[in-house]
Write an enzyme that holds these catalytic residues in place. Structure first.
Site: not given
Ligand code: PAF
Length: 279
Positions: A31, A35, A37-38, A148, A151, A177
């Protein structure tokens, strides 16, 4: 500049060309407000597919709170710049009308794993996620998609969706992350003001202590209230849930008798943080 597609017809035409050339397609659905994590998802996708598409779509159907949707960070320019540093083959950024044209009347609704925890507190949220993910898989012709573990329940819901509807997209997961102090990276956590940000790592820290105690054989009914008290004492406003659940079906667990996950949602300075750890 990474090619950016806003229409489904052009996105699918590109995807079809790749398929015709015998290439596999990896999708990282997001969305936006990207960051590290993505980026970990993108890097996994680059290793696991010939072509990588990152979709950026703030999906209105998964927000049960209009204020949360309004406040959700939108950072298209920064997202594109960040993706350029890792290299992806396409950014798919459809408009809400492209995804939900007038007359749209379908909802993908999943039972079981989508019902407790987030499902109970955010009615309709997982229907929105399942609906958009089903569409994104179809719109991009993805062979594989990366999500990830941050979630965890969403991941379980999407695995259920793919299995139940025989979708031809393989679902792969990447570990959460974290910042050096343990706070899980998330687009919402990025909204924390400095004072709250300094309190936020107490969530993961106390969850990790609870995991240690559970692994040492202590009773969950004794361990979880202590962890909740410690999270509040650290400065959180409230803990919505802190629960020990089976890792795959998310069933409640009174004892540690199969692979488990500790899952939590807590409020800090008007922001709802979620996290989870393996037990
Ligand atoms: O995890 C997210 O960012 C969203 O729920 C997803 C999977 C992109 C669907 O909108």
């Amino acid at each position: 500049m990474t090619p950016t597609y806003r229409g489904t017809v052009s996105m699918r035409a590109m995807a079809r060309n790749w398929k015709a050339a015998g290439q596999t397609i990896g999708l990282v659905p997001t969305m936006g407000a990207l960051h590290r994590g993505h980026l970990a998802l993108v890097q996994a996708a680059r290793r696991g597919a010939d072509r990588v598409i990152v979709s950026i779509f703030v999906n209105p159907k998964q927000f049960n709170n209009p204020e949360d949707l309004r406040k959700y960070p939108r950072t298209e320019g920064a997202d594109a710049a960040l993706l350029a540093t890792v290299g992806v083959d396409a950014i798919y950024m459809p408009t809400p009308d492209e995804v939900y044209p007038p007359g749209f009347a379908t909802s993908v609704s999943i039972g079981g794993v989508s019902l407790p925890l987030e499902g109970e507190r955010r009615p309709g949220h997982f229907d929105g996620v399942a609906t958009v993910v089903t569409k994104l898989f179809g719109m991009t012709l993805a062979d594989r998609a990366w999500f990830g573990q941050k979630d965890w329940q969403q991941l379980a819901v999407i695995r259920r969706l793919v299995a139940d509807l025989n979708l031809p997209t393989e679902v792969l997961a990447v570990e959460t992350v974290r910042d050096a102090d343990g706070l899980a990276l998330s687009s919402r956590n990025a909204r924390l003001l400095p004072q709250a940000r300094s309190i936020a790592p107490a969530l993961a820290r106390n969850m990790a202590l609870a995991v240690e105690a559970l692994r040492a054989g202590h009773d969950p009914q004794a361990v979880l209230p202590v962890a909740i008290d410690a999270i509040i004492a650290a400065g959180f406003d409230s803990v919505e849930y802190l629960e020990l659940r089976s890792a795959d079906l998310l069933e409640p667990m009174a004892a540690l008798d199969r692979p488990a996950r500790l899952l939590c949602a807590a409020w800090l300075d008007g922001i709802r943080l979620i996290d989870n750890l393996p037990v």
